[in-house]
Motif scaffolding. Structure first.
Motif, PDB file in Angstrom:
ATOM      1  N   ASN A 123       0.846  -1.195   0.000  1.00  0.00           N
ATOM      2  CA  ASN A 123       0.000   0.000   0.000  1.00  0.00           C
ATOM      3  C   ASN A 123       0.888   1.254   0.000  1.00  0.00           C
ATOM      4  O   ASN A 123       1.697   1.450   0.897  1.00  0.00           O
ATOM      5  CB  ASN A 123      -0.885  -0.036   1.257  1.00  0.00           C
ATOM      6  N   MET A 124       0.738   2.077  -1.020  1.00  0.00           N
ATOM      7  CA  MET A 124       1.604   3.253  -1.160  1.00  0.00           C
ATOM      8  C   MET A 124       1.133   4.446  -0.319  1.00  0.00           C
ATOM      9  O   MET A 124       1.856   5.425  -0.191  1.00  0.00           O
ATOM     10  CB  MET A 124       1.660   3.688  -2.637  1.00  0.00           C
ATOM     11  N   MET A 125      -0.087   4.376   0.210  1.00  0.00           N
ATOM     12  CA  MET A 125      -0.646   5.530   0.923  1.00  0.00           C
ATOM     13  C   MET A 125       0.290   6.005   2.046  1.00  0.00           C
ATOM     14  O   MET A 125       0.667   5.215   2.920  1.00  0.00           O
ATOM     15  CB  MET A 125      -2.023   5.147   1.490  1.00  0.00           C
ATOM     16  N   ASP A 126       0.683   7.272   1.986  1.00  0.00           N
ATOM     17  CA  ASP A 126       1.525   7.941   2.986  1.00  0.00           C
ATOM     18  C   ASP A 126       2.948   7.361   3.093  1.00  0.00           C
ATOM     19  O   ASP A 126       3.669   7.673   4.045  1.00  0.00           O
ATOM     20  CB  ASP A 126       0.869   7.915   4.380  1.00  0.00           C
ATOM     21  N   LYS A 127       3.328   6.538   2.132  1.00  0.00           N
ATOM     22  CA  LYS A 127       4.677   5.959   2.199  1.00  0.00           C
ATOM     23  C   LYS A 127       5.708   6.918   1.588  1.00  0.00           C
ATOM     24  O   LYS A 127       5.398   7.665   0.659  1.00  0.00           O
ATOM     25  CB  LYS A 127       4.737   4.630   1.420  1.00  0.00           C
ATOM     26  N   ASN A 128       6.916   6.869   2.150  1.00  0.00           N
ATOM     27  CA  ASN A 128       8.032   7.630   1.580  1.00  0.00           C
ATOM     28  C   ASN A 128       8.676   6.790   0.488  1.00  0.00           C
ATOM     29  O   ASN A 128       9.169   5.694   0.769  1.00  0.00           O
ATOM     30  CB  ASN A 128       9.084   7.903   2.656  1.00  0.00           C
TER      31      ASN A 128
END
Ligand code: SAM
Length: 246
Positions: free
Chosen positions: A87-92
């Motif tokens: 899940n890419m949400m809020d990932k750096n």
């Protein structure tokens, strides 16, 4: 040949047929993400559909980084269809060798805080594509910035302030003189909890050797094998327990 050997051969060829069918179907699904505009305006572009959105990519033919390579589509397809696990949400997220920017754009649309990097010559077109396709559509505005593999990486991305959940890379290994620097850049940026998602197009023996050397430093898992496109997608993470600060 006894019956056992004959059955083993039949099983083997059945498995190969099944693998070929999976490859063909996946490759078709990936390549169907692209389309050509029906009417060409003054500025040519290529179209892609990801996250149910139309993405317009401007290419130019004079540089490697100004063309969109199929590995980028493979990686984008994976990101979009595997967001439960990745899940890419809020990932750096940092992308190396972003080129025309499709991977950076798709990961931004999926909610990541993206740092999109490439050589100085490529940055103008990259910035243009990234802004054109993410403005008003993304939670975080992506950052487009220079990263020449192996050069000033520590100064530009000090570990004290830069910790990436994901390093993304599509078609960055080919016959260029910076393979060692690329390896060192992966090594520097990949911290204890970082995952690398790397789509690799195989062209020459040199590239196989890079994968072998990469395997010595990182754990490597094959996520896709697409012989029809000569592309594999890997997930990698650190082998050692190196301290994450410096
Ligand atoms: C084959 S292109 C792939 C571009 C894009 N990832 C894609 O799949 O469409 C390789 C990319 O690596 C970049 N590159 C090559 N050598 C580099 C270096 N020494 N440091 C940083 N980027 C480099 C190129 O500018 C180019 O954008």
């Amino acid at each position: 040949m006894d019956t056992q050997q004959s059955n083993a051969r039949k099983e083997d060829s059945k498995t190969k047929e099944e693998d070929a069918a999976v490859d063909a179907e996946l490759a078709k699904a990936i390549m169907s993400r692209s389309f050509h505009p029906s009417i060409l305006g003054p500025e040519p572009w290529e179209g892609y559909i990801f996250s149910d959105l139309e993405i317009r990519i401007k290419e130019s033919t004079d540089l490697y980084g100004a063309v969109l390579w199929p590995s980028a589509m493979v990686l984008c397809h994976f990101l979009e269809t595997n967001h439960d696990e990745h899940n890419m949400m809020d990932k750096n997220v940092i992308e190396l060798g972003a080129g025309t920017g499709l991977v950076s754009i798709v990961s931004s649309l999926l909610g990541a805080k993206v740092t999109s990097t490439d050589l100085p010559d490529v940055l103008g077109n990259l910035q243009y594509n990234v802004m054109r396709n993410t403005k008003g559509r993304c939670k975080y505005i992506p950052l487009v910035t220079e990263l020449f593999w192996g050069q000033e990486v520590e100064q530009r991305f000090p570990r004290a302030t830069h910790c990436f959940d994901y390093i993304l890379a599509a078609d960055v290994v080919y016959s260029h003189p910076y393979l060692e620097e690329l390896m060192d850049t992966f090594d520097y940026l990949c911290q204890e909890n970082t995952q690398i998602l790397w789509a690799m197009r195989f062209r020459l023996d040199k590239e196989n050797r890079f994968v072998d050397r990469f395997r010595q430093r990182f754990n490597l898992e094959e996520l896709y094998n697409l012989p029809s496109l000569s592309i594999k997608l890997y997930r990698a993470w650190r082998r050692d327990e190196r301290a994450t600060t410096s």
